[in-house]
Design a protein around this motif. Structure first.
Motif, PDB file in Angstrom:
ATOM      1  N   THR A   1       0.846  -1.195   0.000  1.00  0.00           N
ATOM      2  CA  THR A   1       0.000   0.000   0.000  1.00  0.00           C
ATOM      3  C   THR A   1       0.879   1.242   0.000  1.00  0.00           C
ATOM      4  O   THR A   1       2.085   1.174   0.288  1.00  0.00           O
ATOM      5  N   ASN A   2       0.280   2.390  -0.312  1.00  0.00           N
ATOM      6  CA  ASN A   2       0.998   3.657  -0.252  1.00  0.00           C
ATOM      7  C   ASN A   2       0.820   4.295   1.123  1.00  0.00           C
ATOM      8  O   ASN A   2       0.283   3.679   2.046  1.00  0.00           O
ATOM      9  N   GLN A   3       1.259   5.539   1.267  1.00  0.00           N
ATOM     10  CA  GLN A   3       1.181   6.210   2.574  1.00  0.00           C
ATOM     11  C   GLN A   3      -0.249   6.410   3.046  1.00  0.00           C
ATOM     12  O   GLN A   3      -0.500   6.542   4.238  1.00  0.00           O
ATOM     13  N   GLU A   4      -1.187   6.436   2.097  1.00  0.00           N
ATOM     14  CA  GLU A   4      -2.603   6.576   2.464  1.00  0.00           C
ATOM     15  C   GLU A   4      -3.266   5.230   2.688  1.00  0.00           C
ATOM     16  O   GLU A   4      -4.493   5.135   2.761  1.00  0.00           O
ATOM     17  N   GLU A   5      -2.451   4.162   2.759  1.00  0.00           N
ATOM     18  CA  GLU A   5      -2.949   2.801   2.966  1.00  0.00           C
ATOM     19  C   GLU A   5      -3.825   2.331   1.822  1.00  0.00           C
ATOM     20  O   GLU A   5      -4.668   1.447   1.986  1.00  0.00           O
ATOM     21  N   GLU A   6      -3.602   2.911   0.650  1.00  0.00           N
ATOM     22  CA  GLU A   6      -4.332   2.448  -0.538  1.00  0.00           C
ATOM     23  C   GLU A   6      -3.515   1.369  -1.229  1.00  0.00           C
ATOM     24  O   GLU A   6      -2.282   1.493  -1.353  1.00  0.00           O
ATOM     25  N   PRO A   7      -4.153   0.303  -1.682  1.00  0.00           N
ATOM     26  CA  PRO A   7      -3.393  -0.776  -2.315  1.00  0.00           C
ATOM     27  C   PRO A   7      -2.753  -0.325  -3.624  1.00  0.00           C
ATOM     28  O   PRO A   7      -3.399   0.294  -4.461  1.00  0.00           O
ATOM     29  N   VAL A   8      -1.473  -0.608  -3.777  1.00  0.00           N
ATOM     30  CA  VAL A   8      -0.765  -0.255  -5.014  1.00  0.00           C
ATOM     31  C   VAL A   8      -0.261  -1.499  -5.743  1.00  0.00           C
ATOM     32  O   VAL A   8       0.188  -1.400  -6.882  1.00  0.00           O
ATOM     33  N   ARG A   9      -0.323  -2.635  -5.100  1.00  0.00           N
ATOM     34  CA  ARG A   9       0.087  -3.890  -5.741  1.00  0.00           C
ATOM     35  C   ARG A   9      -0.996  -4.945  -5.502  1.00  0.00           C
ATOM     36  O   ARG A   9      -0.760  -5.968  -4.854  1.00  0.00           O
ATOM     37  N   PRO A  10      -2.229  -4.728  -6.015  1.00  0.00           N
ATOM     38  CA  PRO A  10      -3.299  -5.707  -5.793  1.00  0.00           C
ATOM     39  C   PRO A  10      -2.969  -7.032  -6.470  1.00  0.00           C
ATOM     40  O   PRO A  10      -2.237  -7.079  -7.461  1.00  0.00           O
ATOM     41  N   ARG A  11      -3.531  -8.093  -5.931  1.00  0.00           N
ATOM     42  CA  ARG A  11      -3.231  -9.435  -6.415  1.00  0.00           C
ATOM     43  C   ARG A  11      -3.560  -9.607  -7.895  1.00  0.00           C
ATOM     44  O   ARG A  11      -2.771 -10.178  -8.646  1.00  0.00           O
ATOM     45  N   ARG A  12      -4.688  -9.099  -8.340  1.00  0.00           N
ATOM     46  CA  ARG A  12      -5.092  -9.327  -9.730  1.00  0.00           C
ATOM     47  C   ARG A  12      -4.180  -8.600 -10.716  1.00  0.00           C
ATOM     48  O   ARG A  12      -3.937  -9.071 -11.816  1.00  0.00           O
ATOM     49  N   GLY A  13      -3.672  -7.429 -10.333  1.00  0.00           N
ATOM     50  CA  GLY A  13      -2.798  -6.687 -11.229  1.00  0.00           C
ATOM     51  C   GLY A  13      -1.344  -7.093 -11.139  1.00  0.00           C
ATOM     52  O   GLY A  13      -0.613  -7.053 -12.128  1.00  0.00           O
ATOM     53  N   PHE A  14      -0.905  -7.507  -9.941  1.00  0.00           N
ATOM     54  CA  PHE A  14       0.488  -7.864  -9.692  1.00  0.00           C
ATOM     55  C   PHE A  14       0.568  -9.187  -8.952  1.00  0.00           C
ATOM     56  O   PHE A  14       1.064  -9.264  -7.828  1.00  0.00           O
ATOM     57  N   PRO A  15       0.117 -10.272  -9.551  1.00  0.00           N
ATOM     58  CA  PRO A  15       0.074 -11.551  -8.829  1.00  0.00           C
ATOM     59  C   PRO A  15       1.446 -12.051  -8.395  1.00  0.00           C
ATOM     60  O   PRO A  15       1.547 -12.803  -7.426  1.00  0.00           O
ATOM     61  N   TRP A  16       2.504 -11.641  -9.095  1.00  0.00           N
ATOM     62  CA  TRP A  16       3.850 -12.128  -8.772  1.00  0.00           C
ATOM     63  C   TRP A  16       4.363 -11.607  -7.430  1.00  0.00           C
ATOM     64  O   TRP A  16       5.358 -12.099  -6.926  1.00  0.00           O
ATOM     65  N   PHE A  17       3.704 -10.606  -6.851  1.00  0.00           N
ATOM     66  CA  PHE A  17       4.094 -10.128  -5.525  1.00  0.00           C
ATOM     67  C   PHE A  17       3.353 -10.869  -4.413  1.00  0.00           C
ATOM     68  O   PHE A  17       3.492 -10.522  -3.236  1.00  0.00           O
ATOM     69  N   TRP A  18       2.574 -11.882  -4.780  1.00  0.00           N
ATOM     70  CA  TRP A  18       1.767 -12.614  -3.810  1.00  0.00           C
ATOM     71  C   TRP A  18       2.213 -14.078  -3.790  1.00  0.00           C
ATOM     72  O   TRP A  18       1.732 -14.918  -4.540  1.00  0.00           O
ATOM     73  N   SER A  19       3.194 -14.356  -2.939  1.00  0.00           N
ATOM     74  CA  SER A  19       3.680 -15.730  -2.689  1.00  0.00           C
ATOM     75  C   SER A  19       4.135 -16.421  -3.973  1.00  0.00           C
ATOM     76  O   SER A  19       3.851 -17.605  -4.181  1.00  0.00           O
ATOM     77  N   CYS A  20       4.843 -15.704  -4.808  1.00  0.00           N
ATOM     78  CA  CYS A  20       5.280 -16.282  -6.090  1.00  0.00           C
ATOM     79  C   CYS A  20       6.372 -17.326  -5.876  1.00  0.00           C
ATOM     80  O   CYS A  20       7.325 -17.081  -5.129  1.00  0.00           O
ATOM     81  N   PRO A  21       6.271 -18.498  -6.516  1.00  0.00           N
ATOM     82  CA  PRO A  21       7.336 -19.504  -6.433  1.00  0.00           C
ATOM     83  C   PRO A  21       8.460 -19.147  -7.400  1.00  0.00           C
ATOM     84  O   PRO A  21       8.674 -19.813  -8.421  1.00  0.00           O
ATOM     85  N   GLY A  22       9.201 -18.093  -7.092  1.00  0.00           N
ATOM     86  CA  GLY A  22      10.208 -17.565  -8.018  1.00  0.00           C
ATOM     87  C   GLY A  22      11.303 -18.533  -8.369  1.00  0.00           C
ATOM     88  O   GLY A  22      11.944 -18.391  -9.415  1.00  0.00           O
ATOM     89  N   LYS A  23      11.543 -19.518  -7.516  1.00  0.00           N
ATOM     90  CA  LYS A  23      12.559 -20.523  -7.801  1.00  0.00           C
ATOM     91  C   LYS A  23      11.936 -21.853  -8.211  1.00  0.00           C
ATOM     92  O   LYS A  23      12.624 -22.879  -8.245  1.00  0.00           O
ATOM     93  N   GLY A  24      10.672 -21.807  -8.533  1.00  0.00           N
ATOM     94  CA  GLY A  24       9.981 -23.033  -8.909  1.00  0.00           C
ATOM     95  C   GLY A  24      10.256 -23.451 -10.334  1.00  0.00           C
ATOM     96  O   GLY A  24      11.108 -22.890 -11.027  1.00  0.00           O
ATOM     97  N   THR A  25       9.525 -24.442 -10.791  1.00  0.00           N
ATOM     98  CA  THR A  25       9.680 -24.935 -12.157  1.00  0.00           C
ATOM     99  C   THR A  25       9.157 -23.907 -13.149  1.00  0.00           C
ATOM    100  O   THR A  25       8.476 -22.941 -12.778  1.00  0.00           O
ATOM    101  N   ALA A  26       9.460 -24.132 -14.427  1.00  0.00           N
ATOM    102  CA  ALA A  26       8.968 -23.226 -15.477  1.00  0.00           C
ATOM    103  C   ALA A  26       7.448 -23.194 -15.473  1.00  0.00           C
ATOM    104  O   ALA A  26       6.837 -22.131 -15.669  1.00  0.00           O
ATOM    105  N   ALA A  27       6.829 -24.351 -15.233  1.00  0.00           N
ATOM    106  CA  ALA A  27       5.364 -24.398 -15.211  1.00  0.00           C
ATOM    107  C   ALA A  27       4.805 -23.572 -14.049  1.00  0.00           C
ATOM    108  O   ALA A  27       3.805 -22.872 -14.198  1.00  0.00           O
ATOM    109  N   GLU A  28       5.468 -23.633 -12.898  1.00  0.00           N
ATOM    110  CA  GLU A  28       4.997 -22.879 -11.734  1.00  0.00           C
ATOM    111  C   GLU A  28       5.190 -21.374 -11.920  1.00  0.00           C
ATOM    112  O   GLU A  28       4.446 -20.568 -11.351  1.00  0.00           O
ATOM    113  N   ARG A  29       6.157 -21.003 -12.738  1.00  0.00           N
ATOM    114  CA  ARG A  29       6.434 -19.584 -12.960  1.00  0.00           C
ATOM    115  C   ARG A  29       5.742 -19.031 -14.207  1.00  0.00           C
ATOM    116  O   ARG A  29       5.985 -17.897 -14.601  1.00  0.00           O
TER     117      ARG A  29
END
Length: 428
Positions: free
Chosen positions: A367-395
């Motif tokens: 969120t920003n300083q006003e507590e407004e979401p700036v990285r919502p799940r639907r727009g930025f899903p990779w910031f939500w528990s992304c398996p960054g070191k997972g398989t190609a299929a998982e990424r």
């Protein structure tokens, strides 16, 4: 810098550019990563360094100058030289350069690249530096119009070496000769390596590796090939390839269907005439064309992904943004895969730059300083528990997990269908 700073600048510079400054820092902090706070704790004898500055710079501090093409203030001339004349205590023209950067700068100019100093007449430069930047105008007629220069003769254009040589001759003027060309090839050879035997040999087998090394693995002239030493080779200006308003895509299409297409047509003719090696050259060229078409289409693993852009703004196909940088835009070319002849990990590039797309340091805020979401799940899903070191299929087409973690993963892939669906939905 304020009035006092301007007044004392020569003395400060004389001190900071002397070995005495490094020694004084070492006495305060022996660490390699000296903090900014400690840098300003060094005692400074104003009277002493004012006298030193008066002796070293009786004509005042010089304006900026550099013959290093990795520097913003570089004049842009392949062999121009500016140096410090210790006797006159001012900058001066030096002898024409013959170092390893000369050929690199010449190739960049041939591909249409220009340095910032050439574009900005207000940039503070030493007079000699400005003079060399202005002399670069004489070399502009040698620049390619579309940023594609094929190393073999293709599409009615002569071979790259035969285009580079006249540019070098114009740069050196009366000093140019066959001996000078051999001197440049010798200077370009890495330590312990055999120098190239000709400009054509250097362009095919040496240029791109040296280019990546010189420009810290962020190449702006890309060497695209089909994996065969006697096959299709093209140098492409990255800035044209990543240009805005669809120009970058048009350049890639021209490379794919006009330049490479002409080469393919020639191989088919040679195949019919039973020329030696024509079958293999045709197969390699068709393979390269298929890989370029994959990049144009943008399906994984040849897609573009930029973590700071929401899913509905991710590029579909080859829609690059030069502001995203070489590291992200080069990925499709390194992830394409030739059936034979290519180097491991280099994709359709002549060599592999040292580039990684793992997790960057830091975390994104939810969120920003006003507590407004700036990285919502639907727009930025990779910031939500992304398996960054997972398989190609998982990424691939990862649509978010339960918790926001803000991890800055870069090596993710999204299919055209996932991006198109996000655009239709207008996901914020």
């Amino acid at each position: 810098m304020g009035p006092l700073g301007d007044k004392y600048l020569p003395a400060v510079w004389a001190f900071c550019s002397s070995p005495a400054y490094a020694k004084a820092i070492g006495e305060i902090d022996q660490k390699l990563n000296v903090t900014n706070a400690n840098l300003v704790k060094v005692p400074f004898d104003l009277d002493h360094w004012t006298k030193v500055a008066a002796e070293n710079y009786p004509n005042g501090l010089p304006e900026p100058y550099s013959d290093d093409p990795t520097q913003w203030i570089f004049h842009g001339h392949p062999c121009g030289s500016v140096l410090w004349d210790e006797d006159a205590k001012r900058t001066a023209h030096g002898p024409l350069r013959t170092d390893a950067t000369v050929l690199q700068v010449a190739v960049a100019r041939l591909l249409g690249y220009r340095w910032p100093a050439e574009h900005d007449p207000a940039m503070h430069l030493a007079p000699e530096q400005r003079a060399w930047a202005e002399r670069c105008l004489d070399l502009d007629p040698f620049a390619d119009s579309d940023g594609i220069v094929c190393i073999p003769a293709v599409g009615g254009e002569i071979a790259a070496a035969d285009r580079l040589r006249p540019l070098l001759a114009a740069a050196y003027g009366p000093e140019w000769s066959a001996a000078k060309e051999r001197e440049l090839l010798l200077a370009s050879a890495s330590a312990g390596c055999k120098p190239a035997t000709s400009l054509d040999d250097w362009l095919r087998d040496h240029f791109f590796q040296e280019h990546c090394k010189l420009f810290h693995n962020r190449p702006f002239i890309w060497h695209i090939w089909d994996g065969r030493p006697d096959g299709f080779h093209a140098l492409v200006n990255y800035h044209r390839l990543a240009a805005a308003d669809g120009e970058g895509r048009r350049i890639l299409e021209k490379l794919t269907y006009a330049s490479l297409g002409d080469w393919i047509d020639r191989q088919r003719v040679e195949q019919q005439e039973e020329e030696a090696g024509a079958d293999a050259r045709l197969a390699a060229a068709l393979d390269l064309q298929g890989q370029l078409e994959r990049i144009l289409a943008g399906e994984p693993p040849c897609d573009l992904f930029v973590r700071w852009k929401p899913l509905h703004r991710q590029a579909i196909g080859w829609e690059p943004d030069s502001d995203d940088g070489v590291r992200l835009n080069i990925r499709p070319f390194l992830r394409a895969e030739l059936r034979s002849g290519g180097l491991k990990g280099a994709g359709i590039l002549r060599v592999k730059p040292t580039i990684k797309w793992g997790k960057d340091r830091g975390k994104e805020p939810e969120t920003n300083q006003e507590e407004e979401p700036v990285r919502p799940r639907r727009g930025f899903p990779w910031f939500w528990s992304c398996p960054g070191k997972g398989t190609a299929a998982e990424r691939t087409d990862f649509m978010g997990g339960a918790d926001f973690d803000g991890n800055r993963w870069n090596d993710l892939h999204y299919t055209r269908s996932a991006k198109e669906e996000a655009r239709r939905a207008g996901i914020p």
